[in-house]
Design an enzyme around this catalytic site. Sequence first.
Site, PDB file in Angstrom:
ATOM      1  N   GLU A 101      35.890 -22.153 -40.983  1.00 60.35           N
ATOM      2  CA  GLU A 101      35.797 -23.462 -41.644  1.00 60.35           C
ATOM      3  C   GLU A 101      34.650 -23.525 -42.647  1.00 60.35           C
ATOM      4  OE1 GLU A 101      35.188 -28.052 -40.147  1.00 60.35           O
ATOM      5  OE2 GLU A 101      36.470 -26.711 -38.981  1.00 60.35           O
ATOM      6  N   ASP A 102      33.539 -22.862 -42.353  1.00 62.05           N
ATOM      7  CA  ASP A 102      32.331 -23.052 -43.159  1.00 62.05           C
ATOM      8  C   ASP A 102      31.813 -21.793 -43.853  1.00 62.05           C
ATOM      9  OD1 ASP A 102      32.276 -25.740 -42.526  1.00 62.05           O
ATOM     10  OD2 ASP A 102      31.022 -25.453 -40.759  1.00 62.05           O
TER      11      ASP A 102
END
Length: 214
Positions: A101-102
């Site tokens: 996600e990051d």
Amino acid sequence: MSTANGKGKSDANCQPKETEKKAAPSASASPSCLSACNADLADIIYAVDFAARKHKNQRRKDPEKTPYINHPIGVAHILIQEGGIEDGEVIQAAILHDTVEDTDTTFEELEEHFGKSVANIVREVTDNKLLSKEERKELQVKNASHKSLQAKLVKLADKIYNLRDLNRVLPEGWDENRRREYFNWAEKVCCQIYDANDHLAKCLQTLFSEFSGK
């Protein structure tokens, strides 16, 4: 956003469901839990090293700009120490849960290094960044109860860490209203999956209850 009122009380359909009773672990990890985790120690350390390299230039949004890696390690610690979790795949997934996600990590990369099961847990708790923030939050509420037990455990511990951090200090750019909105939304997600672990559920219920009394 949450439909809970300003005091953070959950919707009627989010009251704890009657579920099969599970023995709540003690506040400290049991010897059996530690033995199970030790059996997976090499894999867990590898996950920590992998996540540390992926998150190396990232910081949390608190005023101290805490290294981001503190968060996934803290989530894993909550699972072991407070949840009594013995599943090495869950611990690895907790450490890796924000990598796709990051960072530039892919699910294929996780599967290559940690196996399909760990990659799938991470997949279950990963938001689609192509969607708006509001859409992602709505989907977390909508889909929470449909996740696997392993993903629910990671989600509960993740929320515990974030809520405790919000109690400690406001992130940069946040105000009290935004903190209250996060607590209300988090309760709508978590109240659907309390059955995954009694002790983690009690931690969250205490956090929500104490916050609503402020």
